[in-house]
Scaffold this motif. Sequence first.
Motif, PDB file in Angstrom:
ATOM      1  N   LEU A 177      61.383 -10.838  47.639  1.00 57.47           N
ATOM      2  CA  LEU A 177      62.608 -11.206  48.349  1.00 57.47           C
ATOM      3  C   LEU A 177      63.295 -12.379  47.665  1.00 57.47           C
ATOM      4  O   LEU A 177      62.683 -13.422  47.424  1.00 57.47           O
ATOM      5  CB  LEU A 177      62.308 -11.596  49.800  1.00 57.47           C
ATOM      6  CG  LEU A 177      61.843 -10.492  50.736  1.00 57.47           C
ATOM      7  CD1 LEU A 177      61.614 -11.063  52.133  1.00 57.47           C
ATOM      8  CD2 LEU A 177      62.847  -9.361  50.781  1.00 57.47           C
ATOM      9  N   LYS A 178      64.551 -12.194  47.340  1.00 59.02           N
ATOM     10  CA  LYS A 178      65.392 -13.272  46.820  1.00 59.02           C
ATOM     11  C   LYS A 178      66.798 -13.034  47.369  1.00 59.02           C
ATOM     12  O   LYS A 178      67.465 -12.071  46.987  1.00 59.02           O
ATOM     13  CB  LYS A 178      65.392 -13.282  45.301  1.00 59.02           C
ATOM     14  CG  LYS A 178      66.123 -14.483  44.708  1.00 59.02           C
ATOM     15  CD  LYS A 178      66.013 -14.499  43.194  1.00 59.02           C
ATOM     16  CE  LYS A 178      66.732 -15.705  42.615  1.00 59.02           C
ATOM     17  NZ  LYS A 178      66.659 -15.730  41.129  1.00 59.02           N
ATOM     18  N   PRO A 191      67.984  -6.577  43.862  1.00 59.58           N
ATOM     19  CA  PRO A 191      67.502  -5.184  43.951  1.00 59.58           C
ATOM     20  C   PRO A 191      66.023  -5.005  43.658  1.00 59.58           C
ATOM     21  O   PRO A 191      65.460  -3.952  43.947  1.00 59.58           O
ATOM     22  CB  PRO A 191      68.359  -4.443  42.911  1.00 59.58           C
ATOM     23  CG  PRO A 191      68.877  -5.501  42.019  1.00 59.58           C
ATOM     24  CD  PRO A 191      69.044  -6.725  42.847  1.00 59.58           C
ATOM     25  N   VAL A 192      65.349  -6.044  43.116  1.00 62.99           N
ATOM     26  CA  VAL A 192      63.907  -5.920  42.879  1.00 62.99           C
ATOM     27  C   VAL A 192      63.158  -5.700  44.191  1.00 62.99           C
ATOM     28  O   VAL A 192      62.020  -5.212  44.190  1.00 62.99           O
ATOM     29  CB  VAL A 192      63.386  -7.184  42.154  1.00 62.99           C
ATOM     30  CG1 VAL A 192      63.315  -8.384  43.080  1.00 62.99           C
ATOM     31  CG2 VAL A 192      62.027  -6.906  41.510  1.00 62.99           C
ATOM     32  N   PHE A 193      63.805  -6.023  45.319  1.00 61.45           N
ATOM     33  CA  PHE A 193      63.216  -5.784  46.635  1.00 61.45           C
ATOM     34  C   PHE A 193      62.790  -4.323  46.801  1.00 61.45           C
ATOM     35  O   PHE A 193      61.790  -4.010  47.447  1.00 61.45           O
ATOM     36  CB  PHE A 193      64.222  -6.161  47.727  1.00 61.45           C
ATOM     37  CG  PHE A 193      63.835  -5.725  49.112  1.00 61.45           C
ATOM     38  CD1 PHE A 193      62.873  -6.420  49.835  1.00 61.45           C
ATOM     39  CD2 PHE A 193      64.426  -4.622  49.706  1.00 61.45           C
ATOM     40  CE1 PHE A 193      62.505  -6.019  51.114  1.00 61.45           C
ATOM     41  CE2 PHE A 193      64.075  -4.216  50.990  1.00 61.45           C
ATOM     42  CZ  PHE A 193      63.113  -4.913  51.684  1.00 61.45           C
ATOM     43  N   PHE A 194      63.556  -3.398  46.207  1.00 59.25           N
ATOM     44  CA  PHE A 194      63.293  -1.965  46.395  1.00 59.25           C
ATOM     45  C   PHE A 194      62.225  -1.424  45.446  1.00 59.25           C
ATOM     46  O   PHE A 194      61.841  -0.255  45.546  1.00 59.25           O
ATOM     47  CB  PHE A 194      64.582  -1.165  46.192  1.00 59.25           C
ATOM     48  CG  PHE A 194      65.634  -1.460  47.215  1.00 59.25           C
ATOM     49  CD1 PHE A 194      65.559  -0.929  48.493  1.00 59.25           C
ATOM     50  CD2 PHE A 194      66.712  -2.280  46.905  1.00 59.25           C
ATOM     51  CE1 PHE A 194      66.525  -1.217  49.439  1.00 59.25           C
ATOM     52  CE2 PHE A 194      67.683  -2.565  47.842  1.00 59.25           C
ATOM     53  CZ  PHE A 194      67.590  -2.041  49.113  1.00 59.25           C
ATOM     54  N   LYS A 195      61.752  -2.276  44.560  1.00 55.66           N
ATOM     55  CA  LYS A 195      60.824  -1.824  43.529  1.00 55.66           C
ATOM     56  C   LYS A 195      59.572  -1.175  44.107  1.00 55.66           C
ATOM     57  O   LYS A 195      59.110  -0.144  43.610  1.00 55.66           O
ATOM     58  CB  LYS A 195      60.439  -3.022  42.660  1.00 55.66           C
ATOM     59  CG  LYS A 195      59.419  -2.749  41.584  1.00 55.66           C
ATOM     60  CD  LYS A 195      59.154  -4.025  40.787  1.00 55.66           C
ATOM     61  CE  LYS A 195      58.060  -3.814  39.765  1.00 55.66           C
ATOM     62  NZ  LYS A 195      57.796  -5.065  38.993  1.00 55.66           N
ATOM     63  N   GLY A 196      59.039  -1.734  45.174  1.00 54.30           N
ATOM     64  CA  GLY A 196      57.807  -1.198  45.733  1.00 54.30           C
ATOM     65  C   GLY A 196      57.988   0.052  46.568  1.00 54.30           C
ATOM     66  O   GLY A 196      57.003   0.663  46.999  1.00 54.30           O
ATOM     67  N   ALA A 217      60.689 -10.132  59.027  1.00 50.77           N
ATOM     68  CA  ALA A 217      60.746  -8.964  59.915  1.00 50.77           C
ATOM     69  C   ALA A 217      62.191  -8.545  60.170  1.00 50.77           C
ATOM     70  O   ALA A 217      62.506  -7.351  60.204  1.00 50.77           O
ATOM     71  CB  ALA A 217      60.042  -9.276  61.234  1.00 50.77           C
ATOM     72  N   LEU A 218      63.069  -9.520  60.336  1.00 49.11           N
ATOM     73  CA  LEU A 218      64.484  -9.217  60.559  1.00 49.11           C
ATOM     74  C   LEU A 218      65.098  -8.544  59.338  1.00 49.11           C
ATOM     75  O   LEU A 218      65.888  -7.595  59.463  1.00 49.11           O
ATOM     76  CB  LEU A 218      65.250 -10.499  60.891  1.00 49.11           C
ATOM     77  CG  LEU A 218      65.047 -11.070  62.288  1.00 49.11           C
ATOM     78  CD1 LEU A 218      65.599 -12.486  62.384  1.00 49.11           C
ATOM     79  CD2 LEU A 218      65.705 -10.176  63.339  1.00 49.11           C
ATOM     80  N   LEU A 219      64.754  -9.031  58.145  1.00 47.66           N
ATOM     81  CA  LEU A 219      65.301  -8.415  56.941  1.00 47.66           C
ATOM     82  C   LEU A 219      64.840  -6.974  56.807  1.00 47.66           C
ATOM     83  O   LEU A 219      65.630  -6.085  56.464  1.00 47.66           O
ATOM     84  CB  LEU A 219      64.905  -9.211  55.699  1.00 47.66           C
ATOM     85  CG  LEU A 219      65.420  -8.579  54.399  1.00 47.66           C
ATOM     86  CD1 LEU A 219      66.936  -8.672  54.318  1.00 47.66           C
ATOM     87  CD2 LEU A 219      64.780  -9.216  53.185  1.00 47.66           C
TER      88      LEU A 219
END
Length: 358
Positions: A17-18, A90-95, A146-148
Motif C-alpha cells: 500500500l502506497k 498499482p503495485v497494490f494489485f500485484k498479489g 480494512a476500509l481501503l
Amino acid sequence: MESVQLRYTYENPHANLKLEHYVYCIGSYHYNWHTDFELLVVLKGSVELCVSGARHILKEDDMVLINPNEGHATLGLGRGNIAMVLHIDPVFFKGYFGEDDFIRLELVSDESTRNEARFAVIRQCLAQMMVLNVRREPASRLRYDALLYRLMSAVVPIDQVPDERGRAYRIDRRGKDAVSRLVAYIDDNYRERITLADLAAKTGYNTSYISQLFKGKLGINFSEYLLRVRLSAATAELSASDARISDIAAAHGFADLKSFNAAFRKTFGKTPAEYRGLLSDDNRAGDAAFKQVFVSADDEYVGAKLADYMAAGAGQDAYDSAPRADRDQIRALHEVAQAAREARALLDEALARMGTEA
C-alpha cells in the motif's frame, strides 16, 4: 494555531500500500499524467474532466477513476469547486492479478448512477479514511487498511480480468536511468524542434532503442510524450498570461497555431480560445495555490460533506457498531453540517425578506 490541511500519505509495505489522499480546490487545466490510479470525487460544484481525449462533466458527489499514465486535466465550472482525490500505487494489485498481468479499470458516475450503493460505499470509505488520518491514532491503521480493501472491492468489478491496455503503468525499472536521461532532455528542450534522430545524437542511444524505451517503459511513444509536455506547458500559460495564443504556441514548440489548435481540440474537446473564454478569476486563484494549499480540516462545508458520506454509506447498523471515537467524530461532523444548514436557511430567509421589502 495553524489548522491541519486535508492531505496525507500512507504506506504499508507489508500490504503493498502506497497512497496519497487530499482535498483541494479545482482551478484551470493542469494537464498531467502519472503512474498511479487516481480516484477523484467532486465534493462541491461542477468539474469538467478531460482524460485520454474523452470529456466528462462531474457534478457534486460524482466520481471518476483515472488509470495510470492517462493524460488528464480538470477545470472548475463556476466558483468554489472542491474535489477529494486518492492516489493508489498499482503495485497494490500485484498479489491479486499476478506480477506479469495488467489491470485497467473503468469507473465514472453521472446523474443516473451517482446514488447507486456501489458509489455510496466508495464515498463512505474515502470519508472515513480521511477522518482516521486526520486523527493520526496508531490503532487506526488496521481499520484504515480494512476500509481501503472495502473501497477497492467496490471499485474493481467481480469479473475483472487482466487487460493489455493496462500495460502502460508497468514501468520496468531496468533501463530507468536511460529513460530519465531521455525525459530530462525533452523536458529541457521541448520548445525546440526535436526528432528521434536529434534525441539519438544528444543521448548516444540509437533511434530504435529510444522508441522501445518510451513504449516499453512509459507506455506511450516518443512523439506522444513530446506532445504532452508541450501541451502541459502551453495550457498553463493560457491561464497565467494574456499573451496571444499564436505566440504561446510558438513559444512551446508547436509548428504553428493550426497544429496547436488541432492538438488542443483532440485532447480537450475545444480550441485554446474557447478554453480561455471559460476561465474565471476563481480558476486563476486556484492556480496560484495548485497542490500547495489544500482544504483545511476545519472547513465547515467539507466537514459536513464527509459526515454525510459516512452516514449515507454506513447505515445505522454500521454507525451503532462503530467504535465510540468514530461515532463521536461522525456526530460532531453532523453538528457542523446542521449548523451550516441552519445558517444558510436564516440567510435565505433574510434575502427573501429584503427582496419583498424592495
